[in-house]
Enzyme design. Structure first.
Site, mmCIF file in Angstrom:
data_model
loop_
_atom_site.group_PDB
_atom_site.id
_atom_site.type_symbol
_atom_site.label_atom_id
_atom_site.label_comp_id
_atom_site.label_asym_id
_atom_site.label_seq_id
_atom_site.Cartn_x
_atom_site.Cartn_y
_atom_site.Cartn_z
ATOM 1 N N VAL A 1 -58.256 11.200 22.965
ATOM 2 C CA VAL A 1 -59.596 10.730 22.688
ATOM 3 C C VAL A 1 -60.086 11.522 21.710
ATOM 4 C CG1 VAL A 1 -60.331 9.511 24.643
ATOM 5 C CG2 VAL A 1 -60.393 12.070 24.967
ATOM 6 N N CYS B 1 -71.867 39.528 21.756
ATOM 7 C CA CYS B 1 -71.201 40.965 22.228
ATOM 8 C C CYS B 1 -70.608 41.741 20.896
ATOM 9 C CB CYS B 1 -69.995 40.676 23.122
ATOM 10 S SG CYS B 1 -69.531 41.977 24.043
ATOM 11 N N HIS C 1 -72.368 37.292 26.930
ATOM 12 C CA HIS C 1 -71.510 35.984 26.579
ATOM 13 C C HIS C 1 -72.292 34.739 27.136
ATOM 14 C CE1 HIS C 1 -67.910 37.856 24.553
ATOM 15 N NE2 HIS C 1 -68.354 39.015 25.680
ATOM 16 N N GLU D 1 -71.992 31.817 25.906
ATOM 17 C CA GLU D 1 -71.276 30.663 25.831
ATOM 18 C C GLU D 1 -70.551 30.218 27.111
ATOM 19 O OE1 GLU D 1 -70.283 33.672 24.687
ATOM 20 O OE2 GLU D 1 -68.367 34.145 24.669
ATOM 21 N N LEU E 1 -50.727 19.250 28.038
ATOM 22 C CA LEU E 1 -50.806 18.127 28.153
ATOM 23 C C LEU E 1 -52.367 17.574 28.630
ATOM 24 C CD1 LEU E 1 -47.727 16.429 29.847
ATOM 25 C CD2 LEU E 1 -48.660 16.266 27.614
ATOM 26 N N THR F 1 -40.529 11.122 31.687
ATOM 27 C CA THR F 1 -41.391 11.066 32.763
ATOM 28 C C THR F 1 -40.652 10.957 33.893
ATOM 29 O OG1 THR F 1 -43.419 10.378 31.473
ATOM 30 C CG2 THR F 1 -43.345 9.602 33.967
ATOM 31 N N LYS G 1 -41.565 5.827 25.043
ATOM 32 C CA LYS G 1 -40.578 6.246 25.550
ATOM 33 C C LYS G 1 -40.874 6.636 27.242
ATOM 34 C CE LYS G 1 -37.403 4.761 22.965
ATOM 35 N NZ LYS G 1 -36.725 3.730 23.536
HETATM 36 N N1 GLN Z 1 -65.231 45.811 21.703
HETATM 37 C C1 GLN Z 1 -66.476 45.651 22.298
HETATM 38 C C2 GLN Z 1 -66.458 46.406 23.525
HETATM 39 O O1 GLN Z 1 -65.698 46.644 24.347
HETATM 40 C C3 GLN Z 1 -67.046 44.219 22.466
HETATM 41 C C4 GLN Z 1 -66.334 43.564 23.459
HETATM 42 C C5 GLN Z 1 -66.561 41.881 23.306
HETATM 43 O O2 GLN Z 1 -66.948 41.377 22.208
HETATM 44 N N2 GLN Z 1 -66.388 41.239 24.367
HETATM 45 O O3 GLN Z 1 -67.902 46.662 23.801
#
Ligand code: GLN
Length: 534
Positions: free
Chosen positions: A242, A383, A509, A511, A15, A192, A188
């Site tokens: 939204v 990665c 990473h 992101e 939700l 809820t 409805k």
């Molecule tokens: N499998 C790869 C590693 O362990 C890459 C891991 C990933 O992309 N987070 O190094």
């Protein structure tokens, strides 16, 4: 002392409790309050690190190296919080800790029980976060749906907390569903009523209801819900679907949810709009000047949540460039069979390969890297995406036949990606990867430095394998640029290519640190390069 807001969910899962909790954090922060958000997950895994993305969606990683629920990603994207392992409390962690204490003899003479031992442990974990992070308001989202057996100890713990803390220190918000029944032509309220009924049976009386609906709730229905659920009319809020998740805080703000929360918690703060958020984020999301198509090549593309932070960071990169990013999801296994890659990548102006584990679809990813490299299409490898770029470079540029990562071929003659010494003896799979924030030093003349505009950065990791340093010299001779290094451990963090408009692979990473109003520099640079791609 911190005040507490408990967020529960009823009727069905998905939700948007996570987004609601993140939005509450955002609104309260805008009013000048320091907030933190905790996710309680009732499953027995200690953390989601060993779960398959099909089970769990993305595993989100914090600076301190915790593998956590993806809702922490929402919390960090919406607020200024930088959360820790303590912000994700699982039943597994709670039971693990209680049983460890029992074995140590901490409860000598006692029968160890759900109430009070498990519930006390939950309460003390929640209070610890509030105390350690020194916040004004702690928001606690309880995962799952009211009525789940696993969730009961958590609900009992928040019932007790509210009782101990008193009314002006704790608030219960329930996110629920008003389904639209086509044949009846109306929303409805019964589900809820039932779900609030379940809460009341266990002693929790919601103060505020957030009603997920496809359309606004009428005055009559609001009154009916208030009456049957024992809440004030003014405490029944619409949570209408939204288009963009970043509209959610604005939607609640317009209805005055923040004001009601402050009033109920007896907190006085000046009115403040979410100006920046509305003017920059929403304006650019809704009316961008440009548009670009980006391919994400992965093996979990069928599941929306598996690459959550990647998709969001691409959207942020778009916002930074006033550009709508249309994401084309490509299954790496499909690419393995394809003869005509050009048709898969038609109109694509950038290719991104995200992280991953295991060999399924790997050869398809390598084909995608080759295509990006040879056709001068901006490439962003994250990665595993960096590791496959290294393999492709080894095989097709350096002529290292069948070069591979030892993750996929233990006996490869050219292990261009391999395990670090300290990973070789690892037996336990949980929380044993290279996890969390590590420093990285950037090469001044590089795409990465151009993006970050500083030499020293810190990024989050989650992997076991690394670029094999014994191939570095050969790679560099053949045109690979090593633009980011962890100098303490002498590990390659970022690779780039000579003679390519934009080709970046990073072992970390990025992101996880991108926000809608503060796109991650690499994502912003990637989208900018995609806009320049002919
Ligand atoms: N499998 C790869 C590693 O362990 C890459 C891991 C990933 O992309 N987070 O190094």
């Amino acid at each position: 002392m911190s005040k507490f807001i408990f967020v529960t969910g009823g009727v069905v899962s998905s939700l948007g409790k996570g987004l609601a909790s993140a939005s509450i954090g955002k609104m309260l922060e805008a009013r000048g309050l320091k907030t933190t958000v905790i996710k309680c997950d009732p499953y027995l895994n200690v953390d989601p690190g060993t779960m398959n993305p099909f089970q769990h969606g993305e595993v989100y990683v914090t600076d301190d190296g915790a593998e956590t629920d993806l809702d922490l990603g929402h919390y960090e994207r919406f607020t200024n919080g930088n959360f820790t392992k303590d912000n994700n409390i699982t039943a597994g962690k709670i039971y693990f800790s209680v049983i460890t204490k029992e074995r140590r003899g901490d409860y000598l003479g006692k029968t160890v029980q759900i109430i009070p031992h498990i519930t006390n442990e939950i309460k003390s974990c929640i209070k610890k976060v509030a105390h350690d992070q020194d916040v004004d308001v702690t928001i606690i989202e309880i995962g799952g749906t009211v009525g789940d057996i696993e969730g009961l100890p958590f609900l009992e713990a928040i019932r007790q907390l509210r009782w101990e803390l008193g009314e002006s220190y704790a608030l219960n918000i329930h996110v629920t569903l008003l389904p639209f029944i086509k044949s009846a032509g109306e929303l409805k309220t019964k589900p809820t009523q039932h779900s609030v009924g379940r809460l009341r049976e266990i002693g929790i009386y919601p103060d505020i209801l957030l009603c997920r609906t496809e359309m606004p709730v009428s005055k009559d229905q609001r009154e009916k819900i208030a009456l049957f659920c024992n809440v004030d009319k003014e405490a029944v809020f619409d949570a209408v679907d939204v288009k963009h998740i970043y509209e959610v805080p604005i939607m609640f703000k317009k209805q005055g949810l923040d004001n009601l929360i402050l009033r109920r918690l007896n907190i006085k703060r000046e009115e403040k709009d979410l100006v920046e958020w509305t003017n920059v984020v929403l304006k650019r999301l809704k009316h961008p000047e440009h548009e670009v198509k980006i391919a994400v090549v992965g093996k979990y593309i069928a599941l929306q949540d598996a690459y959550k932070s990647i998709y969001e960071a691409l959207v942020h990169g778009g916002i930074a460039n006033n550009c709508r990013v249309n994401i084309v999801k490509i299954d790496s296994e499909d690419l393995e069979k394809t003869k005509n890659l050009a048709s898969n990548f038609k109109d694509i102006k950038g290719i991104l390969i995200p992280g991953g584990f295991g060999d399924r679809g790997i050869e398809g990813k390598i084909k995608a890297v080759q295509y990006a490299r040879e056709k001068n299409i901006p490439y962003f490898g994250i990665c595993l995406g960096m590791q496959v770029a290294t393999i492709e470079f080894g095989r097709n540029v350096c002529g290292l036949n069948k070069a591979n990562s030892t993750e996929f071929d233990k006996d490869t003659k050219y292990p261009v990606i391999c395990l670090q010494e300290e990973q070789k003896d690892v037996k336990d799979m949980g929380a044993t990867m290279r996890l969390g924030a590590y420093p990285c030093k950037l090469e001044k003349k590089s795409l990465s430095y151009n993006a970050y505009k500083k030499e020293n950065i810190s990024e989050r990791h989650r992997h076991r394998y690394e670029l094999n340093n014994s191939f570095r010299e050969k790679f560099e001779k053949e045109g690979l640029i090593i633009s980011g290094i962890n100098t303490q451990q002498d590990l390659v963090e970022i690779i780039e290519l000579k003679n390519h408009p934009w080709f970046v692979g990073c072992q970390f990473h990025p992101e996880f640190k991108s926000k809608p109003d503060k796109a991650h520099p690499l994502f912003a640079a990637f989208i900018s390069a995609a806009l320049d791609c002919k």
